[in-house]
Design a protein around this motif. Structure first.
Motif, PDB file in Angstrom:
ATOM      1  N   SER A  42      -6.486 -12.212   2.447  1.00 24.77           N
ATOM      2  CA  SER A  42      -7.535 -12.910   1.709  1.00 24.77           C
ATOM      3  C   SER A  42      -8.729 -11.999   1.472  1.00 24.77           C
ATOM      4  O   SER A  42      -9.312 -11.971   0.375  1.00 24.77           O
ATOM      5  N   HIS A  43      -9.115 -11.213   2.490  1.00 22.05           N
ATOM      6  CA  HIS A  43     -10.218 -10.267   2.335  1.00 22.05           C
ATOM      7  C   HIS A  43      -9.891  -9.234   1.258  1.00 22.05           C
ATOM      8  O   HIS A  43     -10.739  -8.892   0.427  1.00 22.05           O
ATOM      9  N   VAL A  44      -8.658  -8.726   1.279  1.00 18.56           N
ATOM     10  CA  VAL A  44      -8.249  -7.725   0.292  1.00 18.56           C
ATOM     11  C   VAL A  44      -8.291  -8.319  -1.111  1.00 18.56           C
ATOM     12  O   VAL A  44      -8.760  -7.679  -2.062  1.00 18.56           O
ATOM     13  N   SER A  45      -7.844  -9.541  -1.252  1.00 17.40           N
ATOM     14  CA  SER A  45      -7.858 -10.202  -2.564  1.00 17.40           C
ATOM     15  C   SER A  45      -9.283 -10.347  -3.090  1.00 17.40           C
ATOM     16  O   SER A  45      -9.541 -10.130  -4.282  1.00 17.40           O
ATOM     17  N   ARG A  46     -10.220 -10.712  -2.193  1.00 18.17           N
ATOM     18  CA  ARG A  46     -11.616 -10.844  -2.621  1.00 18.17           C
ATOM     19  C   ARG A  46     -12.207  -9.492  -3.015  1.00 18.17           C
ATOM     20  O   ARG A  46     -12.995  -9.392  -3.963  1.00 18.17           O
ATOM     21  N   LEU A  47     -11.820  -8.446  -2.295  1.00 13.50           N
ATOM     22  CA  LEU A  47     -12.291  -7.108  -2.639  1.00 13.50           C
ATOM     23  C   LEU A  47     -11.784  -6.681  -4.010  1.00 13.50           C
ATOM     24  O   LEU A  47     -12.518  -6.075  -4.804  1.00 13.50           O
ATOM     25  N   LEU A  48     -10.535  -6.989  -4.291  1.00 12.75           N
ATOM     26  CA  LEU A  48      -9.977  -6.658  -5.601  1.00 12.75           C
ATOM     27  C   LEU A  48     -10.796  -7.315  -6.707  1.00 12.75           C
ATOM     28  O   LEU A  48     -11.107  -6.692  -7.729  1.00 12.75           O
ATOM     29  N   THR A  49     -11.159  -8.575  -6.478  1.00  9.44           N
ATOM     30  CA  THR A  49     -11.936  -9.310  -7.478  1.00  9.44           C
ATOM     31  C   THR A  49     -13.357  -8.762  -7.592  1.00  9.44           C
ATOM     32  O   THR A  49     -13.849  -8.502  -8.692  1.00  9.44           O
ATOM     33  N   LYS A  50     -14.024  -8.558  -6.462  1.00  5.06           N
ATOM     34  CA  LYS A  50     -15.417  -8.127  -6.480  1.00  5.06           C
ATOM     35  C   LYS A  50     -15.597  -6.716  -7.042  1.00  5.06           C
ATOM     36  O   LYS A  50     -16.601  -6.420  -7.686  1.00  5.06           O
ATOM     37  N   LEU A  51     -14.616  -5.847  -6.793  1.00  2.00           N
ATOM     38  CA  LEU A  51     -14.735  -4.463  -7.254  1.00  2.00           C
ATOM     39  C   LEU A  51     -14.032  -4.235  -8.590  1.00  2.00           C
ATOM     40  O   LEU A  51     -14.039  -3.125  -9.119  1.00  2.00           O
ATOM     41  N   GLY A  52     -13.430  -5.298  -9.122  1.00  2.00           N
ATOM     42  CA  GLY A  52     -12.739  -5.171 -10.398  1.00  2.00           C
ATOM     43  C   GLY A  52     -11.563  -4.222 -10.323  1.00  2.00           C
ATOM     44  O   GLY A  52     -11.239  -3.532 -11.300  1.00  2.00           O
ATOM     45  N   ALA A  53     -10.898  -4.168  -9.176  1.00  2.00           N
ATOM     46  CA  ALA A  53      -9.770  -3.255  -8.963  1.00  2.00           C
ATOM     47  C   ALA A  53      -8.453  -3.980  -9.241  1.00  2.00           C
ATOM     48  O   ALA A  53      -8.310  -5.160  -8.922  1.00  2.00           O
ATOM     49  N   ARG A  54      -7.508  -3.249  -9.805  1.00  2.00           N
ATOM     50  CA  ARG A  54      -6.204  -3.844 -10.111  1.00  2.00           C
ATOM     51  C   ARG A  54      -5.312  -3.932  -8.878  1.00  2.00           C
ATOM     52  O   ARG A  54      -4.462  -4.809  -8.783  1.00  2.00           O
ATOM     53  N   ASP A  55      -5.483  -3.003  -7.953  1.00  3.53           N
ATOM     54  CA  ASP A  55      -4.559  -2.925  -6.818  1.00  3.53           C
ATOM     55  C   ASP A  55      -5.175  -2.088  -5.709  1.00  3.53           C
ATOM     56  O   ASP A  55      -6.311  -1.630  -5.809  1.00  3.53           O
ATOM     57  N   ARG A  56      -4.408  -1.846  -4.662  1.00  8.91           N
ATOM     58  CA  ARG A  56      -4.920  -1.154  -3.487  1.00  8.91           C
ATOM     59  C   ARG A  56      -5.183   0.319  -3.747  1.00  8.91           C
ATOM     60  O   ARG A  56      -6.031   0.924  -3.081  1.00  8.91           O
ATOM     61  N   VAL A  57      -4.466   0.916  -4.673  1.00 10.17           N
ATOM     62  CA  VAL A  57      -4.739   2.320  -4.993  1.00 10.17           C
ATOM     63  C   VAL A  57      -6.192   2.470  -5.440  1.00 10.17           C
ATOM     64  O   VAL A  57      -6.910   3.368  -4.995  1.00 10.17           O
ATOM     65  N   GLN A  58      -6.643   1.567  -6.315  1.00 10.64           N
ATOM     66  CA  GLN A  58      -8.027   1.635  -6.780  1.00 10.64           C
ATOM     67  C   GLN A  58      -9.018   1.297  -5.673  1.00 10.64           C
ATOM     68  O   GLN A  58     -10.139   1.813  -5.649  1.00 10.64           O
TER      69      GLN A  58
END
Length: 219
Positions: free
Chosen positions: A188-204
């Motif tokens: 859930s934390h990772v998903s929120r980070l993806l949204t907040k940072l506008g990242a497509r995936d974990r590489v970004q």
């Protein structure tokens, strides 16, 4: 759920070999093939594949520009770059273009299949020995300066801790163990980070962690 794949490579033998390999796995399906970057972009619009296995060196529009156009669109298609790490300097540009991961052409076939599945799931980095090395070298390059670690606007302290661990290549399970939280909470934390940072995936997210100074590179 079946992962729908588009193969983009100017070498027919490479595409044929991958198609034969994938055909033996019912959870994977090749829905199209492209010999150029422009053809790959067009077919993504027409077919909406889950993953494009993208060569970098192709005539006309190369794989980097094709990746940039694909990831800039509204489609959820992810790009898995084919590379020969020791020779292809352009692979660094693919990071900025939005590639979700990398496979080396001489990798074991099972590892390539695993990479396709992981990129389709968007759940983890692939081929750590390749991807982490690429990212580490990428952020050392001129024009990619690391900033000092500091509070990041809109991100909680816990999310900062999670981002740091993602930058170190930790999986959701490992993050949960390190922070004494559940795997579901870590995800859930990772998903929120993806949204907040506008990242497509974990590489970004890894790139962001390096650039923000949350992860330091070995000297």
């Amino acid at each position: 759920m079946t992962v729908r794949i588009l193969l983009a490579d100017d070498q027919p033998l490479v595409r044929s070999g991958l198609r034969v390999l994938i055909a033996d796995h019912p959870d994977l399906d090749v829905v199209g093939e492209a010999a150029t970057g422009s053809e790959a972009v067009r077919l993504v619009g027409e077919l909406g594949p889950d993953v494009v296995v993208m060569d970098i060196r192709m005539p006309g529009m190369d794989g980097i520009e094709a990746t940039r156009r694909i990831t800039a669109g509204a489609a959820t298609t992810r790009v898995l770059v084919l590379t020969t790490f020791d020779e292809d300097d352009h692979v660094y540009g693919a990071l900025r273009a939005g590639a979700s991961g990398f496979v080396v052409k001489d990798m074991a076939l099972d590892d390539i299949l695993a990479a396709i599945r992981v990129v389709a799931a968007g759940d983890a980095l692939i081929a750590p020995s390749v991807t982490r090395r690429l990212i580490a070298d990428f952020v050392r390059r001129p024009g990619t300066a690391q900033r000092s670690a500091r509070p990041i606007e809109g991100i909680t302290e816990r999310e900062r801790e999670v981002l740091t661990l993602v930058g170190r290549g930790r999986s959701n399970t490992e993050i949960a163990q390190d922070l004494f939280i559940t795997v579901a909470t870590a995800k859930s934390h990772v998903s929120r980070l993806l949204t907040k940072l506008g990242a497509r995936d974990r590489v970004q997210l890894v790139i962001s962690a390096y650039e923000m100074g949350l992860v330091t590179l070995p000297r």
